[in-house]
Design a protein around this motif. Structure first.
Motif, mmCIF file in Angstrom:
data_model
loop_
_atom_site.group_PDB
_atom_site.id
_atom_site.type_symbol
_atom_site.label_atom_id
_atom_site.label_comp_id
_atom_site.label_asym_id
_atom_site.label_seq_id
_atom_site.Cartn_x
_atom_site.Cartn_y
_atom_site.Cartn_z
ATOM 1 N N TYR A 248 -2.321 3.905 3.630
ATOM 2 C CA TYR A 248 -2.901 3.778 4.722
ATOM 3 C C TYR A 248 -4.407 3.858 5.158
ATOM 4 O O TYR A 248 -4.529 4.383 6.502
ATOM 5 C CB TYR A 248 -1.644 4.360 6.177
ATOM 6 N N PRO A 249 -5.150 3.067 4.588
ATOM 7 C CA PRO A 249 -6.786 3.840 4.941
ATOM 8 C C PRO A 249 -7.140 3.638 6.334
ATOM 9 O O PRO A 249 -8.097 3.869 6.577
ATOM 10 C CB PRO A 249 -7.546 2.699 3.294
ATOM 11 N N ASP A 250 -6.902 2.630 6.915
ATOM 12 C CA ASP A 250 -6.943 2.548 8.213
ATOM 13 C C ASP A 250 -6.379 2.980 9.367
ATOM 14 O O ASP A 250 -7.064 2.525 10.926
ATOM 15 C CB ASP A 250 -7.094 0.963 8.881
ATOM 16 N N LEU A 251 -6.394 3.829 9.162
ATOM 17 C CA LEU A 251 -5.400 4.682 10.250
ATOM 18 C C LEU A 251 -6.527 5.593 11.147
ATOM 19 O O LEU A 251 -7.262 5.604 10.867
ATOM 20 C CB LEU A 251 -4.083 6.132 9.600
ATOM 21 N N GLY A 252 -6.165 5.552 12.319
ATOM 22 C CA GLY A 252 -7.325 5.885 12.848
ATOM 23 C C GLY A 252 -7.673 4.446 13.670
ATOM 24 O O GLY A 252 -8.687 4.765 14.987
ATOM 25 N N ASN A 253 -7.938 3.180 13.090
ATOM 26 C CA ASN A 253 -8.053 2.310 13.785
ATOM 27 C C ASN A 253 -7.549 1.105 13.420
ATOM 28 O O ASN A 253 -8.039 -0.427 13.258
ATOM 29 C CB ASN A 253 -9.634 2.146 13.214
ATOM 30 N N CYS A 254 -6.069 1.212 13.092
ATOM 31 C CA CYS A 254 -5.339 0.458 13.471
ATOM 32 C C CYS A 254 -3.817 0.255 14.295
ATOM 33 O O CYS A 254 -3.531 1.618 13.327
ATOM 34 C CB CYS A 254 -5.053 0.067 11.606
ATOM 35 N N LEU A 255 -3.396 -1.211 13.486
ATOM 36 C CA LEU A 255 -2.089 -0.577 14.447
ATOM 37 C C LEU A 255 -0.821 -1.479 12.907
ATOM 38 O O LEU A 255 -1.486 -2.361 12.341
ATOM 39 C CB LEU A 255 -1.610 -1.927 15.036
ATOM 40 N N TYR A 256 -0.158 -0.924 12.198
ATOM 41 C CA TYR A 256 0.365 -1.294 10.935
ATOM 42 C C TYR A 256 2.135 -1.666 10.884
ATOM 43 O O TYR A 256 2.404 -0.662 11.220
ATOM 44 C CB TYR A 256 0.232 0.117 9.488
ATOM 45 N N PHE A 257 2.518 -2.644 10.418
ATOM 46 C CA PHE A 257 3.210 -3.665 10.821
ATOM 47 C C PHE A 257 3.824 -2.995 8.799
ATOM 48 O O PHE A 257 3.203 -4.344 8.099
ATOM 49 C CB PHE A 257 3.201 -4.203 11.418
ATOM 50 N N ASP A 258 5.209 -2.336 8.490
ATOM 51 C CA ASP A 258 5.477 -2.817 7.325
ATOM 52 C C ASP A 258 7.077 -3.247 7.574
ATOM 53 O O ASP A 258 7.691 -3.272 7.927
ATOM 54 C CB ASP A 258 5.403 -1.062 6.887
ATOM 55 N N LEU A 259 7.141 -4.481 6.824
ATOM 56 C CA LEU A 259 7.833 -5.107 7.130
ATOM 57 C C LEU A 259 8.583 -5.293 5.683
ATOM 58 O O LEU A 259 8.222 -5.224 4.173
ATOM 59 C CB LEU A 259 7.583 -6.602 7.216
ATOM 60 N N ALA A 260 10.472 -4.931 5.795
ATOM 61 C CA ALA A 260 10.694 -4.991 3.973
ATOM 62 C C ALA A 260 12.206 -5.942 4.357
ATOM 63 O O ALA A 260 11.901 -6.643 5.270
ATOM 64 C CB ALA A 260 11.526 -3.855 3.162
ATOM 65 N N LEU A 261 12.693 -6.932 3.766
ATOM 66 C CA LEU A 261 13.764 -7.664 3.920
ATOM 67 C C LEU A 261 14.892 -7.263 5.123
ATOM 68 O O LEU A 261 15.772 -6.093 5.132
ATOM 69 C CB LEU A 261 15.007 -7.714 2.824
ATOM 70 N N SER A 262 14.828 -7.708 6.521
ATOM 71 C CA SER A 262 15.594 -7.859 7.443
ATOM 72 C C SER A 262 15.595 -5.888 8.104
ATOM 73 O O SER A 262 16.566 -5.167 8.974
ATOM 74 C CB SER A 262 17.525 -7.167 7.428
ATOM 75 N N THR A 263 14.450 -6.217 7.555
ATOM 76 C CA THR A 263 13.859 -4.782 9.061
ATOM 77 C C THR A 263 12.263 -4.332 8.970
ATOM 78 O O THR A 263 11.332 -5.164 7.852
ATOM 79 C CB THR A 263 14.159 -3.066 8.202
ATOM 80 N N HIS A 264 11.716 -3.628 9.106
ATOM 81 C CA HIS A 264 10.213 -3.504 10.241
ATOM 82 C C HIS A 264 9.701 -2.130 10.238
ATOM 83 O O HIS A 264 11.116 -1.302 11.088
ATOM 84 C CB HIS A 264 9.203 -4.389 10.404
#
Length: 429
Positions: free
Chosen positions: A212-228
């Protein structure tokens, strides 16, 4: 001789309540806050992270006078990034990336501490549990009763206005609008904060930063099937994460939105994380002390935000799912609008002030609550009103754009008075 200042009682000493205290004091009111907690939070690493939008940051900086205090406890969230995780190969690819997001991330306790210490001393009465209120026959005043938990004494304070900032489970909302019920979203969230102080060069931290190279400047959303899952960094060497899981409503106490978890439940969560998420994220979850479960609720928008001398703000007025980062921002903006209306009309015209507050805020919060609900269902692969579901593995680019936070109604800024919209200007810019 100066006329006496009008008096308000705020029920609830969370961020919504403290924001209202600041806004009303700025408008020339005397304020007393009832809070049932015995003392302020101690800044424990467990708890909640939050995202502050540019307009809320501007409002906060007006109340606390020193914007550097906000800079010191927040990290930028300049990027809103949605990624697809292939649970089989553990590979990720970008679905949509917005590099003009311009929020800032804070820990709840850090923001609460700033709001508290910049209030006049003794504004908050700790260990005072709200019991009831009674509006006078002529609606000229309202008496708020509370129990002093240390002594079991019952006290009452007469005021011109009561502000209900007592959260999603608001007893005041239930009294004013008994038909308004919390609505289970269809999913709950595991959540936690990993404190990696002193371990900045640990292999786990180096690997999560690589993934997650942008940690400290980024809101990450990881999506998989029927969950995030959500991941972002907080000041003080902390990682905040939430993992949303579809399922029936968990059993819990009616007075709480959280579920007491056992070691076996945590172990099962860790096993599922290994199956679904990239190894770096699963390791962060396993290393987090005291993860907990939040049950995700919202409520259909209310028809009104006040009755007589009692007005609702924050989650008491609009319980919402967290997907649009709205709860804290709506609370701050509620407080600002209420303060502006009270200052404009004066306490002699309280009804007109509350009518204007309602006319400003109700259209905004109604749309934002419903959009947050929709966004959560999209990311969880749940059926929408049209019957369709979102599949991140097959979605076209134009479909992925609906994942972005900027689709939230009033994303660029909300009206605070009936004729002025504050610019969405970031602090420090």
């Amino acid at each position: 001789m100066a006329a006496p200042k009008p008096q308000a009682v705020v029920v609830g000493g969370s961020i919504a309540g403290l924001s209202c205290a600041h806004a009303l004091i700025s408008a020339g009111w005397r304020v007393t806050v009832f809070e049932k907690s015995a003392s302020p939070p101690d800044g424990s690493p467990t708890g909640a992270g939050l995202g502050l939008d540019p307009q809320s940051l501007r409002l906060l900086s007006q109340w606390i006078s020193d914007p550097h205090l906000l800079q010191d406890v927040t990290f930028p969230l300049s990027i809103d990034l949605n990624r697809l995780t292939d649970s089989g190969t553990k590979a990720s690819r970008t679905l949509t990336r917005d590099e003009d997001f311009d929020f800032r991330a804070a820990h709840w306790a850090d923001l609460h501490s700033i709001l508290l210490r910049t209030l006049p001393p003794d504004t908050v009465l700790w260990g005072h549990q709200f019991l009831s209120f009674e509006v006078s026959d002529g609606r000229s005043s309202v008496v708020t009763n509370a129990r002093v938990l240390r002594t079991d004494e019952i006290i009452g304070i007469a005021s011109d206005l009561v502000v209900a900032a007592d959260g999603c489970l608001s007893s005041i909302r239930r009294r004013l609008f008994p038909d308004s019920k919390l609505r289970y979203s269809g999913y709950y969230a595991w959540r936690g904060i990993l404190d990696f102080s002193g371990k900045e060069n640990d292999g786990m931290i180096l690997s999560i930063r690589q993934s997650y190279p942008d940690l400290g400047n980024c809101l990450y959303f990881d999506l998989a099937l029927s969950t995030h899952c959500v991941l972002y960094e907080l000041k003080g060497h902390r990682l905040n994460w939430l993992w949303y899981i579809n399922g029936p409503e968990p059993e819990h106490k009616e007075s709480s939105l959280t579920v007491k978890v056992s070691d076996s439940m945590i172990e099962m969560m860790h096993e599922e994380a290994d199956k679904i998420w990239v190894p770096e994220l699963a390791r962060v979850m396993k290393a987090t002390k005291e993860p907990f479960i939040n049950i995700i609720y919202d409520s259909d928008p209310l028809p009104k935000l006040f009755r007589d001398n009692v007005v609702l703000v924050g989650d008491a007025a609009h319980p919402t799912t967290p997907h649009g980062l709205r709860s804290t921002n709506m609370s701050i903006q509620d407080a600002a609008a209420l303060g502006c209306c009270l200052e404009k009309w004066g306490w002699e015209n309280l009804s007109s002030a509350l009518e204007e507050y309602q006319s400003i805020r109700l259209p905004v919060i109604s749309k934002q609550v419903l959009h947050a609900r929709k966004l959560g269902r999209i990311k969880q692969g749940l059926a929408l009103n049209c019957g369709s579901t979102f599949d991140p593995t097959t979605a076209r680019q134009e479909e992925c754009l609906q994942l972005q936070q900027r689709n939230m109604p009033y994303f660029e800024g909300v009206p605070i008075t009936s004729d002025i919209t504050l610019p969405s200007k970031q602090i420090g810019s």
